[in-house]
Design a protein around this motif. Structure first.
Motif, PDB file in Angstrom:
ATOM      1  N   TRP A   1      -4.812  -1.626  -0.502  1.00  0.00           N
ATOM      2  CA  TRP A   1      -3.816  -1.755  -1.350  1.00  0.00           C
ATOM      3  C   TRP A   1      -3.621  -3.070  -1.940  1.00  0.00           C
ATOM      4  O   TRP A   1      -3.874  -4.550  -0.749  1.00  0.00           O
ATOM      5  CB  TRP A   1      -2.502  -1.694  -0.798  1.00  0.00           C
TER       6      TRP A   1
ATOM      7  N   VAL B   1       1.550  -2.156  -4.154  1.00  0.00           N
ATOM      8  CA  VAL B   1       3.079  -1.615  -3.517  1.00  0.00           C
ATOM      9  C   VAL B   1       4.107  -1.963  -4.470  1.00  0.00           C
ATOM     10  O   VAL B   1       4.886  -0.794  -4.621  1.00  0.00           O
ATOM     11  CB  VAL B   1       2.594  -2.188  -2.629  1.00  0.00           C
TER      12      VAL B   1
ATOM     13  N   LEU C   1       2.680   6.151  -2.378  1.00  0.00           N
ATOM     14  CA  LEU C   1       1.235   5.679  -1.941  1.00  0.00           C
ATOM     15  C   LEU C   1       0.822   6.504  -2.291  1.00  0.00           C
ATOM     16  O   LEU C   1      -0.751   7.139  -1.847  1.00  0.00           O
ATOM     17  CB  LEU C   1       1.902   4.461  -0.733  1.00  0.00           C
TER      18      LEU C   1
ATOM     19  N   ARG D   1      -2.981   7.349  -4.064  1.00  0.00           N
ATOM     20  CA  ARG D   1      -4.128   7.449  -3.614  1.00  0.00           C
ATOM     21  C   ARG D   1      -4.867   8.556  -4.122  1.00  0.00           C
ATOM     22  O   ARG D   1      -5.952   8.429  -3.941  1.00  0.00           O
ATOM     23  CB  ARG D   1      -3.720   6.866  -2.429  1.00  0.00           C
TER      24      ARG D   1
END
Length: 691
Positions: free
Chosen positions: A293, A298, A370, A374
């Motif tokens: 990442w 983020v 996340l 993903r």
């Protein structure tokens, strides 16, 4: 090599003009890989993958090596040079090449078919070996980052198993200070691994190994044999410490396997690749692209909680692969972050001014967000082969988790990716996987296994590891509440394993059935590496089977186990660190009397399940759990045929229509008075044996 050489037109022309190129999947044909890897290791003192070996038409090795760059550099011959040299030697010195290859195979065959001089190892050898192995591992312990040995660091679960077994031995000998020191090494190592980048914090499960000493930047491949074994060692430590950190790590592994690595019929797949495209349509795949990442990503995804998350996982705008010079020597991850926990959660929770439970809950929500993002990235390739041996290791973990995790404290919080399911669901996952293997990869007529499955069974036969690891899984399925059908199948498989692989004169098991003349070596494998050896696991299986049946069959199992160890006596004496699980197996066999917990009651009643969980609650590797439902005619028939003492105990302690379950703990041909409460059973099991 795939990119540099096998997609290079110049190399391809040389290969196609002069050679017949054969690509072997070493997971599908470990027997073929073993022959030529052994040759390369013997010739050059080391090996590895990719393995490149040149063979004569009758399959004798002529020369080989591991990685070759496409062109000469750094004093290493390039692959093109190697191809030209081999062609030249084949044209001009063919007879000499073929003779040397044949001689090498002959000499290796002699060296690798060790036989026993005696029927059993000398008394005391098991203690000496286990002590030596533990001392050598302790000397290689990394007190800063945990683990045993230097970078690259592999999570070799057999080392953890050895240290936990040794710790239990020390406790039994009233050496609690030494035992605590060993246990601390294990606890710290498993914590460092779970907090490191080798652990997939978003999706669960563990990557193959860490390239650096701090468990941070991994080789991102995920292998099923790691997941099964690691789940089991985290379970073992949970059963010793009752610390939710270890139970939640185990759940995270099993939930990953269940979600991402299990097929529609219960089959468990073998691996996920390290490489994937950074974006749809990218011309090249990149290592770790799916998992890393940027700080900006983020921020955008997590909004108000981004700072908390970035603090927790050491995420920086410049990238975080800077903890070691080994982490990213070629700047492949510049500006990218591999999640790692470097500080204690309670310290960070107070820094952010919130209760620990709230802090962990926010982290879980962030991980879920996340993870969801993903899922939109190009995924690494899923290797959906179903390999019997790796399924066996993973079935074992699912079965054991179904009972050991019942000891989690009430109110234990589960945060994503740990789903917090009822542990009994894990037994169902294990049973479905075993049922798939029985239906698709076992021939009921010949009683033989196939090695693997992908769109149908492979042509490769089952190898020693397939039988040994599956028997291990089936024994755990039975002991953790499964039907005696699994136990019957384990006994059948052991008979077939003995027919196909056992050296009846010299002792020990060969790795292959020896029926394929194109496989030039039959090896008796002993090395407990990333996977345990089939011989080590077989000794433990035989010890366990001997405690389940009675009379001459029980004695025969023990004799086979003793004979196997005698084959590897020199290894146990001189190189114990290479065979940690075999050291444990040797000690298990030397224990004068294995503890048996016999549970009698109506299956699947709440009382029965609670008592069965109590039987598994404590770490005791020298224990067999036998459960019998006296109202089940099929079960009673099994025990009457295999162990009449157990059948008699079931009849004597049957409570009729009562739901109550009764447990007895037996050792040295003596059984305790029956107990009917989980606490009484746990107290009985915790008692030290009388001297």
């Amino acid at each position: 090599m795939e990119v540099e050489s096998f997609e290079n037109d110049e190399v391809v022309k040389l290969l196609n003009d002069w050679f017949v190129s054969i690509k072997v999947d070493r997971e599908e044909r470990p027997d073929v890989d073993k022959v030529y890897m052994t040759y390369v290791q013997a010739l050059y003192g080391g090996g590895g993958w990719p393995l490149s070996v040149f063979l004569s038409p009758d399959l004798k090795p002529l020369m080989g090596g591991t990685y070759f760059p496409p062109d000469d550099k750094f004093g290493r011959p390039g692959f093109k040079t190697v191809l030209k040299k081999v062609k030249e030697a084949w044209d001009n010195k063919r007879d000499m090449l073929v003779q040397s290859g044949a001689l090498a195979i002959e000499q290796l065959s002699e060296a690798l078919s060790a036989t026993a001089n005696m029927d059993k190892v000398p008394d005391g050898l098991s203690h000496t070996a286990i002590n030596q192995c533990a001392e050598q591992l302790s000397a290689s312990y990394d007190p800063k980052y945990g683990g045993f040995g230097a970078a690259p660091k592999f999570p070799r679960p057999v080392e953890i198993q050895l240290m936990l077994y040794y710790c239990k031995m020390l406790e039994g000998a009233a050496k609690s200070n030494q035992a605590n020191a060993i246990l601390e090494m294990v606890l710290f190592s498993l914590k460092c691994m779970a907090r490191g980048g080798i652990h997939d914090h978003l999706g669960g499960g563990f990557h193959r190994y860490s390239v650096d000493e701090c468990w941070h930047v991994p080789h991102f491949e995920k292998m099923m044999y790691d997941q099964g074994q690691l789940a089991n060692v985290y379970l073992d430590v949970f059963s010793i410490k009752n610390d939710a950190f270890y139970s939640c790590t185990c759940r995270d592994i099993l939930d990953y396997v269940r979600r991402d690595m299990t097929g529609p019929k219960g089959e468990i797949f073998s691996a996920e690749d390290a490489d994937s495209a950074e974006y749809e349509g990218a011309p090249r795949k990149k290592e770790g692209a799916f998992y890393v990442w940027t700080s900006k990503e983020v921020d955008e995804i997590l909004g108000e909680h981004a700072k908390l998350f970035k603090d927790h996982y050491y995420i920086k705008p410049s990238g975080n692969c800077d903890l070691s010079r080994r982490s990213d020597p070629h700047n492949e991850f510049k500006g990218k972050n591999v999640l790692i926990e470097r500080n204690d959660s309670s310290v960070l929770a107070s820094k952010h001014g919130m209760p620990i439970d709230k802090y962990l809950e926010i982290l879980g929500e962030c991980r879920r967000k996340l993870f969801d993002v993903r899922l939109g990235r190009p995924k690494p390739h899923l290797d959906d082969k179903v390999i019997v041996s790796w399924n066996g290791l993973t079935i074992s973990a699912f079965a054991r988790a179904s009972k050991i995790l019942r000891a989690e404290s009430e109110g234990t919080k589960h945060n994503f990716p740990d789903v917090g399911c009822d542990p009994k669901e894990y037994l169902q996952v294990g049973e479905r996987a075993a049922a798939f293997l029985r239906k698709q990869l076992y021939d009921e007529t010949t009683r033989r296994l196939h090695h693997s499955f992908r769109n149908g069974p492979s042509k490769a036969p089952g190898f020693l590891d397939d039988y040994a690891f599956l028997i291990l899984g089936l024994l755990d399925l039975y002991e953790c509440g499964g039907s005696t059908d699994w136990l019957s199948w384990a006994i059948q498989l052991q008979e077939t394993q003995d027919e196909l692989f056992l050296d009846k004169e010299g002792g020990g098991y060969f790795n292959t059935p020896g029926e394929d003349p194109s496989v030039l070596l039959r090896v008796k494998e002993d090395h407990d590496g990333a996977e345990p050896s089939g011989n080590s696991v077989s000794v433990i299986n035989l010890v366990r089977l001997a405690s389940l049946v009675e009379g001459s069959r029980s004695a025969s199992y023990r004799q086979k186990a003793e004979h196997i160890l005698a084959v590897f006596e020199t290894r146990l004496k001189d190189m114990a660190m290479a065979v940690p699980l075999m050291c444990c197996a040797a000690d298990m066999l030397s224990v004068p009397s294995r503890k048996q917990v016999v549970l009698v009651g109506r299956k699947h009643s709440a009382e029965y399940e609670t008592m069965l969980a109590a039987a598994h609650a404590s770490y005791e590797p020298n224990k067999t759990v036998i459960h019998v439902d006296p109202t089940d005619p099929q079960e009673m028939k099994f025990w009457e045929e295999n162990n009449s003492n157990i059948a008699q105990m079931a009849k004597s302690n049957s409570s009729g229509e009562d739901e109550r379950a009764v447990a007895l703990v037996c050792q040295n041909f003596t059984c305790s008075p029956p107990v009917t409460s989980p606490s009484a059973l746990e107290e009985l099991l915790s008692r030290k044996p009388a001297k």
